[in-house]
Design an enzyme around this catalytic site. Structure first.
Site, PDB file in Angstrom:
ATOM      1  N   HIS A 265      67.702  52.877  55.360  1.00 35.00           N
ATOM      2  CA  HIS A 265      67.702  51.371  54.919  1.00 35.00           C
ATOM      3  C   HIS A 265      67.166  50.418  55.935  1.00 35.00           C
ATOM      4  O   HIS A 265      66.897  50.427  57.051  1.00 35.00           O
ATOM      5  CB  HIS A 265      69.183  50.838  54.630  1.00 35.00           C
ATOM      6  CG  HIS A 265      69.766  51.494  53.573  1.00 35.00           C
ATOM      7  ND1 HIS A 265      70.923  52.003  53.252  1.00 35.00           N
ATOM      8  CD2 HIS A 265      69.268  51.496  52.146  1.00 35.00           C
ATOM      9  CE1 HIS A 265      71.357  52.509  52.102  1.00 35.00           C
ATOM     10  NE2 HIS A 265      70.417  52.021  51.334  1.00 35.00           N
TER      11      HIS A 265
ATOM     12  N   CYS B 102      77.475  47.520  55.238  1.00 35.60           N
ATOM     13  CA  CYS B 102      77.624  47.947  54.273  1.00 35.60           C
ATOM     14  C   CYS B 102      79.019  48.070  53.450  1.00 35.60           C
ATOM     15  O   CYS B 102      79.209  48.311  52.163  1.00 35.60           O
ATOM     16  CB  CYS B 102      77.010  49.256  53.992  1.00 35.60           C
ATOM     17  SG  CYS B 102      77.751  50.577  55.432  1.00 35.60           S
TER      18      CYS B 102
END
Length: 269
Positions: free
Chosen positions: A170, A257
């Site tokens: 990511h 996250c």
């Protein structure tokens, strides 16, 4: 349109309790399964840190059918003015969006959905004062970035599509915004030129996994197992809160996250 307050000013957060199936979570490199009790302890300490930073935290129940559902930032994106339901890049996670949607609709008057069939993970989204950066990766493609950008426009926010280095899961695996004009970054991502308009703090060699730190109000949450990064941030004047991330790190996760964070005007004052 630039945001009206610092992008790291929050007073509300949404998290999800880890399921026992979390030990089967996705990972790019197999470092062994995490320990459920260890993940649960790290998650509980994370909630404590959010609350200590001034956030009202809502905890959603675990989803056993979705091992990675503790990572609520990937299926949704939230701002004070509304939420966006995302379409995760890994097909096994796409059902998480429908599971989190009711909680968002209870909290936001505006909840948008991405058009088309493109995909985007919240882990590829870095919110900065002037633009929402959307990193293209294996989990976010060009069609998804375009659909997400259209949703951001509807919320009055500008976006910019950038490229995540090859082999990086990511975009935020390699960076974190720690000041309005300062980014904590790996050397490889900084070298791409994506942060040419920002000051950068380059992570010490060997501690690249510390990049996914999290600025919340007056503190920076950082992985406790990265002492040189913590020392660098401390010397730069940041109030660092070290948190254990060894177990969640086994399933490609970091600090951003595990929560959705926003400023709720109804809680102000």
């Amino acid at each position: 349109m630039p945001l009206s307050r610092p992008v790291y000013r929050f007073n509300a957060a949404l998290v999800r309790e880890p399921s026992r199936s979390v030990v089967r979570g996705l990972r790019a490199v197999d470092h062994g399964d995490p320990d459920y009790d260890g993940v649960a302890a790290e998650h509980a300490a994370y909630i404590d840190a959010l609350e200590a930073a001034g956030l009202a935290v809502t905890v959603l129940p675990p989803l056993e059918a979705f091992p990675d559902s503790v990572f609520v930032e990937d299926p949704a994106l939230v701002f004070s003015g509304g939420a966006i339901l995302l379409r995760p890049g890994n097909a096994a996670r796409r059902g998480e969006t429908a599971r989190i949607a009711p909680a968002l609709r209870r909290r936001f008057e505006t909840v948008l959905e991405m058009a088309g069939t493109g995909y985007a993970d919240g882990g590829d989204i870095l919110v900065t004062p002037d633009h929402v950066l959307i990193g293209l990766s294996a989990r976010t493609n060009a069609a998804g970035a375009g659909a997400l950008g259209a949703c951001l426009t509807r919320l009055g926010l500008a976006s910019k599509t950038v490229t995540t280095p090859p082999g990086v899961l990511h975009f935020k695996t390699d960076c974190a915004l720690i000041e309005e004009n300062c980014v904590l970054s790996t050397a490889r991502l900084a070298a791409s030129g994506v942060f040419e308009d920002f000051e950068t703090l380059i992570l010490p060699e060997g501690e690249e996994a510390a990049a996914n730190a999290l600025r919340i109000n007056d503190v920076v949450l950082a992985g406790a197992q990265f002492p040189r990064t913590i020392e660098m941030l401390d010397q730069a004047g940041y109030n660092v809160v070290p948190l254990a991330t060894g177990q969640i790190g086994r399933i490609d996760a970091g600090l951003s996250c595990m929560s959705l964070r926003w400023f709720d005007e109804t809680l102000d004052g």
